[in-house]
Design an enzyme around this catalytic site. Structure first.
Site, PDB file in Angstrom:
ATOM      1  N   LYS A   1      -8.149  -2.238   9.172  1.00 38.42           N
ATOM      2  CA  LYS A   1      -9.554  -2.652   9.202  1.00 38.42           C
ATOM      3  C   LYS A   1      -9.699  -3.911  10.055  1.00 38.42           C
ATOM      4  CE  LYS A   1     -13.284  -4.299   6.298  1.00 38.42           C
ATOM      5  NZ  LYS A   1     -13.799  -4.593   4.961  1.00 38.42           N
TER       6      LYS A   1
ATOM      7  N   GLU B   1       2.175  -6.881   9.031  1.00 37.08           N
ATOM      8  CA  GLU B   1       3.096  -5.753   8.841  1.00 37.08           C
ATOM      9  C   GLU B   1       2.739  -4.616   9.793  1.00 37.08           C
ATOM     10  OE1 GLU B   1       1.443  -7.412   6.583  1.00 37.08           O
ATOM     11  OE2 GLU B   1       2.522  -7.611   4.690  1.00 37.08           O
TER      12      GLU B   1
ATOM     13  N   GLY C   1     -11.474  -2.209   2.377  1.00 30.66           N
ATOM     14  CA  GLY C   1     -10.233  -1.516   2.726  1.00 30.66           C
ATOM     15  C   GLY C   1      -9.836  -0.471   1.697  1.00 30.66           C
ATOM     16  N   ARG C   2      -9.920  -0.831   0.415  1.00 28.49           N
ATOM     17  CA  ARG C   2      -9.477   0.103  -0.630  1.00 28.49           C
ATOM     18  C   ARG C   2     -10.524   1.167  -0.927  1.00 28.49           C
ATOM     19  NH1 ARG C   2     -10.021  -5.011  -2.112  1.00 28.49           N
ATOM     20  NH2 ARG C   2     -11.543  -5.641  -3.673  1.00 28.49           N
TER      21      ARG C   2
ATOM     22  N   GLU D   1      -6.915  -4.771  -7.331  1.00 30.22           N
ATOM     23  CA  GLU D   1      -7.377  -5.664  -6.263  1.00 30.22           C
ATOM     24  C   GLU D   1      -8.880  -5.917  -6.415  1.00 30.22           C
ATOM     25  OE1 GLU D   1      -7.137  -4.762  -1.859  1.00 30.22           O
ATOM     26  OE2 GLU D   1      -5.468  -6.165  -1.966  1.00 30.22           O
TER      27      GLU D   1
ATOM     28  N   HIS E   1       9.587  12.116 -20.183  1.00 32.42           N
ATOM     29  CA  HIS E   1      11.043  12.044 -20.366  1.00 32.42           C
ATOM     30  C   HIS E   1      11.571  10.652 -20.034  1.00 32.42           C
ATOM     31  CE1 HIS E   1      11.420  16.380 -21.022  1.00 32.42           C
ATOM     32  NE2 HIS E   1      10.355  16.436 -20.228  1.00 32.42           N
TER      33      HIS E   1
ATOM     34  N   LYS F   1       0.279 -14.858   2.146  1.00 33.69           N
ATOM     35  CA  LYS F   1       0.324 -14.640   3.608  1.00 33.69           C
ATOM     36  C   LYS F   1       0.411 -15.979   4.332  1.00 33.69           C
ATOM     37  CE  LYS F   1      -2.745 -10.589   3.538  1.00 33.69           C
ATOM     38  NZ  LYS F   1      -4.026 -10.075   4.000  1.00 33.69           N
TER      39      LYS F   1
END
Ligand SMILES: O=P(O)(O)OC[C@H]1O[C@H](O)[C@H](O)[C@@H](O)[C@@H]1O
Length: 547
Positions: free
Chosen positions: A206, A212, A266-267, A352, A383, A511
C-alpha cells in the site's frame, strides 16, 4: 470512569455476565425447547448457531442496548457513507465500496468512487486474463507459469488466505507463491524452483515503503535482470500500491501499476488491487463472486436489525466474554483444510484493529479491549491443544467453522469431519459430570479406590461457549461473506470499545528502532544508547555478522 463504563447498558451487560457466568447451559436447553432455533440465524450462505453461549434474552437485550448506546448504528452509517472515521489518520474507511456493484454510488470527498473502483477492477481483470490465457509473454516469448506475490501484512495475508481457501477454483497451470518475510531464506527457496523467463512478480505494498517488501522486490528484480536484462522488468514486474511516485522510483512502469486508495486499510485490502493474486488464481468470474458475497454481507450488516445481525451478534458476544467474563482470547477453529490461513488472517484483522488502549477521544481505556485471536484447522487442533479448551483453567470462546458441501472430500471423510466438528461443540457445552464418569469406570470393573483416584481427572465441567458457523460451501461467494462478516464484527467491537480500528501506530516503534540498530549492525553508525541487554545482544550479533 470512562463514558463507556458509566453507561447503564454497560452495567446491565456486567450484571447479566455475573448472573450467567455459572449458568448451566444444558439446563437452559432443557427449559427452552426453542433455544437452538431462537439463537440461530442464516445469512449469505451461512448458518450461525450461537445458542451454546452463556446467554439468555435479557443478556442479549443488554448487549444490543450497549451496541445502540455506544453508537454502533450511527458509526455504521458513517463508515458506509465515507465519513472520516479513521480520525487519527484523517481518512475515510471505505473497503465496502470495493465490493459495491457497478451502479452503486459511494461518495468520498464529494465524488462517487465506484466508477474508479470498477475501472481498476476491469483493468486488473484484463491483465489477469492475459496472463491466465498465455497472451502475456515473458522476455523470451514464453507464457507465465509462476506468480510470486511479494508483500507483507495486509498485502500478503488476505490474498494468501483466499488463494488457499479457494484452491478448488484455481487455474491448474499457474502456480502462486507468496514471499513476505525478510528472512531471505523464503525468497531464495521460492526462486530456487523458478524459471525467470516464466515468472511474474507482483510487488504489493500500500505504502511502497515497507522495508521487507522492497528488500525482497530488489532481490527478485536483480535475479530477473541477471537472466533477462533490464528490459525484462516491464514483462515480469507489476506493482500494486497507492504510491505511484515510489513505484516509479523503484523502476516499475506506472503502466504496470494497479492502484487503490488511502481509504482502504491494509488489512481490509484483499478486495482491492491487492487481490490481484486471487484474480490470477481463480479468474474474473470467481473473483467477482467473492466481491458479491462480501457485498451481500455488507447489505446484511447495514440493514438487519441489531438482534438479527450476524456481525453484531458475534461482536457483542465477544465483548460480553472479554469484559463481562474476563476472556483473554478467542479461538478460530475452521475444520476445512483450505481455511488453514484464516486464523492468521483474522489475527491481523482483529488484533491490529482493536489491540489498543487509547480511545479515539485520547483517553485511556479502563476496560479490556481486543482479545488474542488464535487458531489452526480444528481437527488437528483436537489432537493438540483442545485439552486446554476442555479442561484448562481459561475461558476461551470458540468459533467453529465448517462447510457443508466439500466436493473433493469423500462422503466418508466429510461425515467423520463433521461428526467431530459437532461433537466438539457438544462436549464443550455438555461436559461430563462425576456421576457419568463414575458409572463408566464402574462398568469397566474398577474398584472404589481406583474410581476415586481417577474420577476428578475424567470430569469435564462443560459450559464452555462456542459459536457454530456452517457454510453452504467453501465457494467464492460464501467466503466473501464470511470475511466481510469478520470485518464488521471487528468494526462493531471497535465502536463499543471506542478505539480507532483503522490505524496501527503500535507497529511503528519497532520499525523506528530497527533502522537505528540496522546501522549499528552494519557498523556504519556508532553504538547507540540502548539498555544493557540490547547493547550486549547487538555486540553478540555483530560478532556473528563480522561487522
Ligand atoms: O502494504 P504495505 O504498505 O507494505 O504494508 C504492509 C503492512 O505493514 C505494516 O507494518 C502494517 O502493520 C500493516 O497494516 C500493513 O498491512
Amino acid at each position: 470512569m470512562t463514558a463507556l463504563t458509566a453507561l447503564p447498558a454497560w452495567q446491565d451487560m456486567l450484571t447479566a455476565a455475573d448472573r450467567l457466568a455459572d449458568v448451566d447451559m444444558r439446563q437452559a436447553f432443557q427449559h427452552d425447547p426453542e433455544r437452538a432455533a431462537r439463537y440461530s440465524l442464516s445469512a449469505c450462505g451461512m448458518l450461525l448457531d450461537y445458542s451454546k453461549n452463556r446467554i439468555d434474552d435479557a443478556a442479549l437485550a443488554a448487549l444490543f442496548e450497549l451496541a445502540r448506546a455506544t453508537g454502533v448504528e450511527e458509526q455504521r452509517a458513517a463508515m458506509f457513507s465515507g465519513q472520516r472515521i479513521n480520525a487519527t489518520e484523517d481518512r475515510a474507511v471505505l473497503h465496502t465500496a470495493l465490493r459495491a456493484p457497478r451502479e452503486a454510488v459511494v461518495e468520498h470527498a464529494g465524488e462517487n468512487v465506484v466508477p474508479a473502483v470498477h475501472a481498476v477492477l476491469d483493468r486488473l481483470s484484463g491483465f489477469a486474463q492475459s496472463v491466465r490465457n498465455g497472451e502475456w509473454r515473458g522476455f523470451d516469448g514464453h507464457a507465465i507459469t509462476d506468480i510470486v506475490n511479494i508483500g507483507i501484512g495486509g498485502s500478503d495475508l488476505g490474498p494468501f488466505m483466499v488463494c488457499e481457501a479457494l484452491k478448488d477454483y484455481t487455474a491448474q497451470h499457474l502456480r502462486l507463491h507468496f514471499v513476505s518475510t525478510v528472512d531471505g531464506w523464503q525468497l531464495a527457496n521460492v526462486l530456487a524452483g523458478l524459471n525467470p523467463a516464466t515468472t511474474l512478480f507482483i510487488v504489493a505494498s500500500k505504502t511502497f515503503t515497507t522495508q521487507e517488501t522492497l528488500t525482497n522486490a530488489r532481490a527478485a528484480r536483480a535475479w530477473l535482470v541477471a537472466a533477462g536484462g533490464e528490459d525484462a522488468v516491464a514483462r515480469h514486474f507489476v506493482a500494486v500500491s497507492t504510491n505511484t511516485e515510489a513505484v516509479c522510483q523503484f523502476g516499475i512502469d506506472p503502466a504496470n501499476m494497479f492502484g487503490f486508495w488511502n481509504w482502504v486499510g491494509g488489512r481490509y485490502s484483499l478486495w482491492s488491487a491487492i487481490g490481484l493474486p486471487i484474480l490470477l488464481a481463480i479468474g474474473d468470474i470467481h473473483f467477482r463472486a467473492l466481491l458479491d458475497g462480501a457485498h451481500a454481507m455488507d447489505r446484511h450488516f447495514a440493514t438487519a436489525p441489531l438482534h438479527g445481525n450476524m456481525p453484531v451478534i458475534l461482536a457483542m458476544l465477544g465483548v460480553y466474554y472479554v469484559n463481562g467474563m474476563g476472556a483473554a482470547s478467542h479461538l478460530i477453529s475452521p475444520y476445512n483444510q483450505p481455511l488453514h490461513r484464516l486464523p492468521a488472517y483474522l489475527q491481523q484483522l482483529d488484533m491490529e484493529s482493536n489491540g489498543k488502549t487509547v480511545r479515539l477521544d485520547g483517553d485511556a481505556v479502563d476496560y479490556q479491549t481486543g482479545p488474542i485471536i488464535w487458531g489452526e484447522p480444528g481437527i488437528n487442533a483436537q489432537h493438540a491443544y483442545y485439552q486446554l479448551l476442555h479442561q484448562g483453567s481459561q475461558l476461551i470462546p470458540v468459533d467453529f467453522i465448517a462447510a457443508l458441501s466439500n466436493p473433493r472430500s469423500s462422503a466418508e471423510h466429510q461425515t467423520i469431519l463433521l461428526a467431530n466438528f459437532l461433537a466438539q461443540t457438544e462436549a464443550l457445552m455438555c461436559g461430563k459430570d462425576a456421576a457419568t464418569v463414575r458409572a463408566e469406570l464402574s462398568a469397566q470393573g474398577l474398584d472404589e479406590a481406583a474410581i476415586a483416584a481417577l474420577l476428578p481427572h475424567k470430569v469435564f465441567a462443560g459450559n464452555r461457549p462456542t459459536n457454530t458457523l456452517l457454510l453452504d460451501g467453501l465457494d467464492p461467494h460464501t467466503l466473501g461473506g464470511l470475511v466481510a462478516m469478520y470485518e464488521h464484527k471487528v468494526f462493531v467491537q471497535g465502536v463499543v470499545w471506542g478505539v480507532n480500528s483503522y490505524d496501527q501506530w503500535g507497529v511503528e516503534l519497532g520499525k523506528q528502532l530497527a533502522r537505528a540498530i540496522e546501522a549499528e549492525l552494519r557498523g556504519t553508525a556508532p553504538a547507540g544508547r540502548h539498555d544493557a541487554s540490547t547493547s550486549r545482544l547487538i555486540a553478540h550479533v555483530r560478532s556473528a555478522l563480522g561487522t
